[in-house]
Scaffold this motif. Sequence first.
Motif, PDB file in Angstrom:
ATOM      1  N   ASP A  23     -24.242 -27.968   4.987  1.00 35.64           N
ATOM      2  CA  ASP A  23     -25.141 -27.307   5.926  1.00 35.64           C
ATOM      3  C   ASP A  23     -26.365 -26.678   5.260  1.00 35.64           C
ATOM      4  O   ASP A  23     -27.084 -25.914   5.890  1.00 35.64           O
ATOM      5  N   ARG A  24     -26.601 -26.979   3.989  1.00 33.35           N
ATOM      6  CA  ARG A  24     -27.756 -26.423   3.281  1.00 33.35           C
ATOM      7  C   ARG A  24     -28.559 -27.557   2.649  1.00 33.35           C
ATOM      8  O   ARG A  24     -28.015 -28.607   2.324  1.00 33.35           O
ATOM      9  N   TRP A  25     -29.808 -27.291   2.411  1.00 32.46           N
ATOM     10  CA  TRP A  25     -30.746 -28.290   1.925  1.00 32.46           C
ATOM     11  C   TRP A  25     -30.928 -28.202   0.413  1.00 32.46           C
ATOM     12  O   TRP A  25     -32.042 -28.326  -0.092  1.00 32.46           O
ATOM     13  N   TYR A  26     -29.842 -27.991  -0.315  1.00 33.29           N
ATOM     14  CA  TYR A  26     -29.909 -27.961  -1.772  1.00 33.29           C
ATOM     15  C   TYR A  26     -28.543 -28.177  -2.387  1.00 33.29           C
ATOM     16  O   TYR A  26     -27.516 -28.098  -1.719  1.00 33.29           O
ATOM     17  N   PRO A  52     -28.566 -32.031   3.497  1.00 37.92           N
ATOM     18  CA  PRO A  52     -27.156 -31.653   3.388  1.00 37.92           C
ATOM     19  C   PRO A  52     -26.303 -32.845   2.929  1.00 37.92           C
ATOM     20  O   PRO A  52     -26.551 -33.996   3.299  1.00 37.92           O
ATOM     21  N   ALA A 107     -35.956 -24.228   1.556  1.00 39.33           N
ATOM     22  CA  ALA A 107     -34.809 -24.178   0.650  1.00 39.33           C
ATOM     23  C   ALA A 107     -35.247 -23.801  -0.761  1.00 39.33           C
ATOM     24  O   ALA A 107     -34.620 -22.959  -1.410  1.00 39.33           O
ATOM     25  N   TRP A 136     -23.595 -28.574  -0.381  1.00 42.41           N
ATOM     26  CA  TRP A 136     -23.280 -27.990   0.916  1.00 42.41           C
ATOM     27  C   TRP A 136     -23.533 -29.001   2.022  1.00 42.41           C
ATOM     28  O   TRP A 136     -24.493 -29.758   1.982  1.00 42.41           O
ATOM     29  N   ARG A 174     -18.770 -26.163   1.533  1.00 39.99           N
ATOM     30  CA  ARG A 174     -19.229 -26.412   0.164  1.00 39.99           C
ATOM     31  C   ARG A 174     -18.251 -27.331  -0.550  1.00 39.99           C
ATOM     32  O   ARG A 174     -17.043 -27.127  -0.493  1.00 39.99           O
TER      33      ARG A 174
END
Length: 166
Positions: free
Chosen positions: A70-73, A95, A148, A68, A37
């Motif tokens: 590794d995250r889609w937001y 990401p 997401a 992030w 993050r």
Amino acid sequence: MSARPADSGATWTVTLVKAGRTKIRYPAEPVADDGTRISVRAPWAAPDVRDFGFVRFEPGDVLTEHYWRDRWYAVKEVRGASGELKGWYCDITRPAVLRGTGLVVEDLDLDLWVSADGASVLRLDEDEFEASGLAGRDPVAAEAAVRALDGLEHLARTEGLAGLVT
């Protein structure tokens, strides 16, 4: 969040890309990067007030933005000039990518607004997402984007977003 503090006085550039073009680019102060993050702080980047009906973004507002790898937001905590929490604006994105002092994020049109008290949770821009044609061009990304948004909405309604960004 356990993270290495960012360099004091440093400035990064956040670039929001949409449909292959730069939508906005603005300076931000790096706050932390734990390897997954990335958090930055920036003033409201537009020179004018933007009234969405459910919240007003205006000069003097400060956004603490969490991205992030590794995250889609991305989740942006929005505070007024006097420090009062207005709420959280969530962008559904691919990401984030950090290259040196440049943070690049691709906006996938879907958004979520969560009011400071958590009473208002609004899904936004689903029509823009549909019109973007992402589902036809990149169905894997489109599915990840919808997942997401669904996941963030569920979290906002059940636990709130404060725990996600503190």
